[in-house]
Design an enzyme around this catalytic site. Structure first.
Site, mmCIF file in Angstrom:
data_model
loop_
_atom_site.group_PDB
_atom_site.id
_atom_site.type_symbol
_atom_site.label_atom_id
_atom_site.label_comp_id
_atom_site.label_asym_id
_atom_site.label_seq_id
_atom_site.Cartn_x
_atom_site.Cartn_y
_atom_site.Cartn_z
ATOM 1 N N LYS A 54 19.875 44.324 1.289
ATOM 2 C CA LYS A 54 18.649 45.111 1.435
ATOM 3 C C LYS A 54 18.827 46.436 2.166
ATOM 4 O O LYS A 54 18.035 47.370 1.978
ATOM 5 C CB LYS A 54 17.606 44.272 2.170
ATOM 6 C CG LYS A 54 17.077 43.093 1.343
ATOM 7 C CD LYS A 54 16.030 43.558 0.358
ATOM 8 C CE LYS A 54 15.319 42.383 -0.301
ATOM 9 N NZ LYS A 54 14.300 42.857 -1.268
ATOM 10 N N SER A 79 8.858 39.089 5.143
ATOM 11 C CA SER A 79 9.131 37.835 5.840
ATOM 12 C C SER A 79 10.623 37.649 6.005
ATOM 13 O O SER A 79 11.081 36.615 6.447
ATOM 14 C CB SER A 79 8.575 36.664 5.034
ATOM 15 O OG SER A 79 9.171 36.665 3.756
#
Lengths: 316, 316
Positions: A54, A79
């Protein structure tokens, strides 16, 4: 331009983020090759900074903000791995970062977000509450919202995985986990120009099979009530990612929770790396009889997208 | 020659086994560096064939057998990685192999030994029963006994780790787990000629501290009743390894079971690799206040010796 990004955008992203991210290694295992009936190459993004791919997309977005926008900071709701990645990316640029975290998020991921220096704001679970909280803080602070996948800069960043992978291994095909579709969109758009004819397959939990259903229906069907241990793959496709999945992903293969659990264990035992459930979905597909029967390919690339696992709550 | 092997033996071992073993990678972590207060470099022998460094020594021994001896096969007693390594080494040469396994050995290690094609013979736990069973089969079959550490060819094979490690990272010192002392003897003898002045420290569980006690007493004190989760480090030093530990190991640092458990978890969470308890002992030492206060070094090499863990019985 019909899609969110093209190869030039992805190559520019690679130049931009290159000094700050790892060129993650590719591992192999003779035992897993034997089970799959072909050669498997695992791109280990679990060794990436922040423990997942990411950072590539988050940093590509953060580095393109104007000075004025950057000074007001960035925000996201997450999350998991994207929250940690944005915190890390903001740290690299030296700007403020807020992450809206729904209650019930995995403790290990929450701790990572905090550890990288983000301000955490709690919210109720569910997409609506997350977005509302995020929007409110954006309005108050002028921070820029960096979404976790449905954004051209994020997609271009994730696509840099493909540039490295095809340099590191000679591949006939690639299997990429699919949640919101940011990673597979970037990879598929890179390969469409760089290796046309190299098919990209999506690997999806049957318990969150919006991509498979969307592909079958020919229209974007959002995910409702996902049920899978692959916590990174519970999201729906978005406006930027769906057209790429529709046009540039060869097929979506779904696997059961048992298949994901077994594949995760194989990765730990055979490759000796800590893969999170979402990262095991690609191997689960490669070992499935469906994939083995339908797809002809000698050399299969599989992206192990992350390794952020709560060691106190392993799924076996 | 005063010691079991010299640098030339170790370099010859590297040439001999090179085509069959991995040059294992070296990993780093900024977080762990911060905790240790210096730069740490982890030599990941857990990625080695068979999941541990042991193949280096076992194969170096097996490849030096005469044709006649090789045809009669090899045998060892082992509750763990050496048994798997010898099975793998024998498979590479294509000769029969028997492994005497004490009842109570970890299931995952027993399965690996079988998986690599060895004939398994059960015996009662305890060194005496293991050796007696081994001796009986040697007499019956003419097989050659390849001990797990106290053998010059085995020591030379393990020493090849050092040749690679100093090429892969600029190091001021090295921390090596110690059980029977085969690995640290090979490494220390290689470095004594290759990098004189680079001190080698032994990392030992306090629950199996025969090396620390031997070093303090100036004589070999065998290990009795070891109590540690580091199942690879329960053995005593031997006649070949003790003189090397006495003369070429700077100091032996011991750590508690809690320190080993914590270090193991740090390795899994931060480096994202599956290290067995024995492999965590080196990091446990590097993070200990004793080592941090007493040893000056900017760049510390740590050997992660193996990754064969029963995922159903993790120590936390």
């Amino acid at each position: 331009m019909p899609y969110a990004v093209n190869l030039a955008d992805i190559q520019a992203a690679a130049d931009r983020i290159g000094p700050h991210v790892h060129r993650s290694p590719v591992l192999t295992s003779r035992t897993l090759d034997g089970w799959a009936g072909r050669r498997l190459f695992f791109k280990c993004e679990l060794f990436q900074r922040g423990g997942a791919f990411k950072i590539r997309g988050a940093l590509n977005a953060v580095l393109q903000l104007s000075e004025a926008a950057a000074a007001r900071g960035v925000i996201t709701h997450s999350s998991g791995n994207h929250g940690a990645a944005l915190a890390l990316a903001a740290g690299i640029r030296g700007i403020p970062v807020t992450v809206v975290v729904p209650r019930g998020a995995p403790a290990v991921k929450r701790a990572a977000i905090e550890g990288y220096g983000a301000t955490i704001v709690d919210c109720a679970p569910g997409q609506a509450a997350r977005q509302a909280t995020c929007d409110r803080i954006c309005a108050e602070t002028g921070a820029t919202w960096i979404p976790s996948y449905d954004h051209p800069h994020v997609i271009a960043g994730q696509g840099t995985i493909a540039l490295e992978f095809v340099e590191q291994a000679e591949l006939d095909t690639m299997i990429v986990p699919i949640g919101g579709g940011g990673m597979i969109s970037g990879i598929a758009l890179a390969l469409a120009e760089l290796r046309p004819g190299l098919p990209v397959f999506a690997a999806e939990p049957a318990g969150a099979d919006d991509a498979a259903r969307s592909k079958a229906a020919g229209r974007l069907i959002p995910q409702e009530a996902p049920a899978t241990i692959a916590d990174g793959l519970r999201t729906s496709l978005g406006g930027h990612t769906w057209p790429v999945v529709r046009d540039h992903v060869a097929a979506v293969h779904t696997v059961s929770e048992d298949q994901i659990r077994a594949a995760m264990r194989h990765i730990w035992e055979r490759l000796k790396v800590v893969a999170e459930p979402s990262a095991a979905v690609g191997l689960a597909v490669a070992l499935s009889s469906e994939f083995r029967e339908r797809v002809e390919a000698e050399r299969v690339g599989i992206v192990l997208c992350g390794g952020n696992v709560d060691l106190d709550a392993l799924p076996w």
